[in-house]
Write a protein that holds these residues in place. Structure first.
Motif, PDB file in Angstrom:
ATOM      1  N   PHE A 195      29.594  23.675  35.311  1.00 12.13           N
ATOM      2  CA  PHE A 195      29.205  25.087  34.597  1.00 12.13           C
ATOM      3  C   PHE A 195      30.366  25.535  33.908  1.00 12.13           C
ATOM      4  CE2 PHE A 195      27.167  24.829  38.876  1.00 12.13           C
ATOM      5  CZ  PHE A 195      25.869  24.511  38.358  1.00 12.13           C
ATOM      6  N   LEU A 196      31.781  25.349  34.373  1.00 11.77           N
ATOM      7  CA  LEU A 196      32.821  25.993  33.655  1.00 11.77           C
ATOM      8  C   LEU A 196      33.565  24.878  32.842  1.00 11.77           C
ATOM      9  CD1 LEU A 196      33.997  28.272  36.669  1.00 11.77           C
ATOM     10  CD2 LEU A 196      32.487  28.704  34.794  1.00 11.77           C
ATOM     11  N   THR A 197      33.314  23.504  32.937  1.00 14.07           N
ATOM     12  CA  THR A 197      34.340  22.702  32.150  1.00 14.07           C
ATOM     13  C   THR A 197      35.393  22.937  32.028  1.00 14.07           C
ATOM     14  OG1 THR A 197      33.457  23.742  30.111  1.00 14.07           O
ATOM     15  CG2 THR A 197      31.963  22.151  30.683  1.00 14.07           C
ATOM     16  N   GLY A 198      36.060  23.327  30.720  1.00 11.94           N
ATOM     17  CA  GLY A 198      37.516  23.485  30.396  1.00 11.94           C
ATOM     18  C   GLY A 198      38.019  24.395  31.388  1.00 11.94           C
ATOM     19  N   ARG A 199      37.326  25.553  32.126  1.00 13.40           N
ATOM     20  CA  ARG A 199      38.142  26.446  32.859  1.00 13.40           C
ATOM     21  C   ARG A 199      37.813  26.189  34.209  1.00 13.40           C
ATOM     22  NH1 ARG A 199      35.710  31.463  28.864  1.00 13.40           N
ATOM     23  NH2 ARG A 199      37.362  31.261  27.463  1.00 13.40           N
ATOM     24  N   THR A 200      37.435  25.225  34.651  1.00 16.24           N
ATOM     25  CA  THR A 200      37.293  24.906  35.988  1.00 16.24           C
ATOM     26  C   THR A 200      38.592  25.168  36.787  1.00 16.24           C
ATOM     27  OG1 THR A 200      35.495  23.348  35.648  1.00 16.24           O
ATOM     28  CG2 THR A 200      36.458  23.322  37.630  1.00 16.24           C
ATOM     29  N   ASP A 201      39.601  24.677  36.330  1.00 14.39           N
ATOM     30  CA  ASP A 201      40.880  24.514  37.157  1.00 14.39           C
ATOM     31  C   ASP A 201      41.424  25.976  37.291  1.00 14.39           C
ATOM     32  OD1 ASP A 201      40.896  21.706  37.431  1.00 14.39           O
ATOM     33  OD2 ASP A 201      42.166  21.341  36.088  1.00 14.39           O
ATOM     34  N   ARG A 202      41.426  26.718  36.221  1.00 15.71           N
ATOM     35  CA  ARG A 202      41.862  27.903  36.110  1.00 15.71           C
ATOM     36  C   ARG A 202      40.865  28.907  37.134  1.00 15.71           C
ATOM     37  NH1 ARG A 202      45.090  31.633  33.219  1.00 15.71           N
ATOM     38  NH2 ARG A 202      44.952  33.434  34.376  1.00 15.71           N
TER      39      ARG A 202
END
Length: 264
Positions: free
Chosen positions: A195-202
């Motif tokens: 759902f969040l792709t590139g913002r997952t880790d943050r």
């Protein structure tokens, strides 16, 4: 022949792989690729959420042509159009608090926020205790990041994974607090990344900080904006003491969009 045409692949949405509902097109797609209206609208919003700055166009999932409008309800003469990226501030659900949380993802918060001690949270086994504000916090966070109001399914999935891990953790093999921390972050990332792709880790890091704070949402927001040196009237009350003066943190210039390169 007519029955074959109705069942042809051209009537199948390439996003959901089902019969197309409310046939829609991207305005600059010369191949006239067809999609369900809801599917292509959601596609555009998910792609937009992976960028740190607002984009003026989106690429067709099939031919990669850039477009800025979705065309739908075409009857041979007239049609409707929907701008792909509308300002979220115009949406009723997208409050100034949502905007504040979205902006938090554009800056680097540093190693610690206020007196919140993430390491102590894991070493003291506080992670085994349920958090009564978790669902509401995750709901607001996901709404802010993907700019959608109806996120109950996503939130239920992520919170469900966390609650299941927490309940089963005492029965699991004993590991060091650092290993437990890594295990937790991995299972949350797996639940959120689609759902969040590139913002997952943050997102996972922000979630960990919120849980470690053991504060309700209102108190946590005050600590967070004070740390950033921001003035958010909806969070800072006039009766509160003036926060210590500090320079605003430098915005991040980009996010990790490695997965996005293949789809946009």
């Amino acid at each position: 022949m007519e029955e074959q045409a109705q069942g042809s692949s051209s009537d199948v949405c390439p996003i959901c792989l089902s019969q197309i509902l409310q046939e829609s097109y991207l305005d600059q797609c010369l191949c006239f690729h067809k999609f369900c209206y809801d599917c292509i609208l959601r596609w555009a919003k998910v792609v937009a959420s992976t960028y740190s700055t607002r984009q003026s166009s989106v690429k067709c999932p099939l031919c990669k042509t850039k477009s800025s409008l979705i065309i739908y309800e075409y009857d041979g003469v007239t049609f409707k159009q929907h701008p792909i990226y509308q300002k979220p501030e115009n949406s009723i659900f997208f409050t100034k608090l949502h905007k504040y949380r979205l902006q938090c993802y554009y800056v680097e918060p540093g190693n610690s926020i206020g007196d919140i001690n993430v390491s102590r949270y894991w070493k003291s086994y506080k992670y085994r205790q349920p958090n009564r504000w978790l669902y509401s916090w995750v709901s607001r966070e996901i709404q802010a990041l993907i700019q959608e109001n109806d996120v109950d399914v996503i939130v239920h999935h992520i919170v469900g994974v966390i609650d299941s891990w927490r309940r089963n953790e005492p029965k699991a093999p004993k590991l060091s607090p650092e290993s437990k921390q890594e295990e937790f972050k991995n299972i949350v990332a797996d639940a959120a990344k689609r759902f969040l792709t590139g913002r997952t880790d943050r997102f996972v890091n922000e979630l960990e900080i919120f849980l470690a704070s053991e504060l309700n949402i209102e108190a946590y927001d005050k600590v967070y904006v004070n740390h950033l040196g921001w003035n958010v009237p909806e969070i800072s009350n006039e009766e509160d003491e003036e926060p210590e003066e500090r320079n605003p943190l430098i915005p991040l210039l980009s996010f990790s969009d490695e997965e996005l390169d293949e789809t946009t």
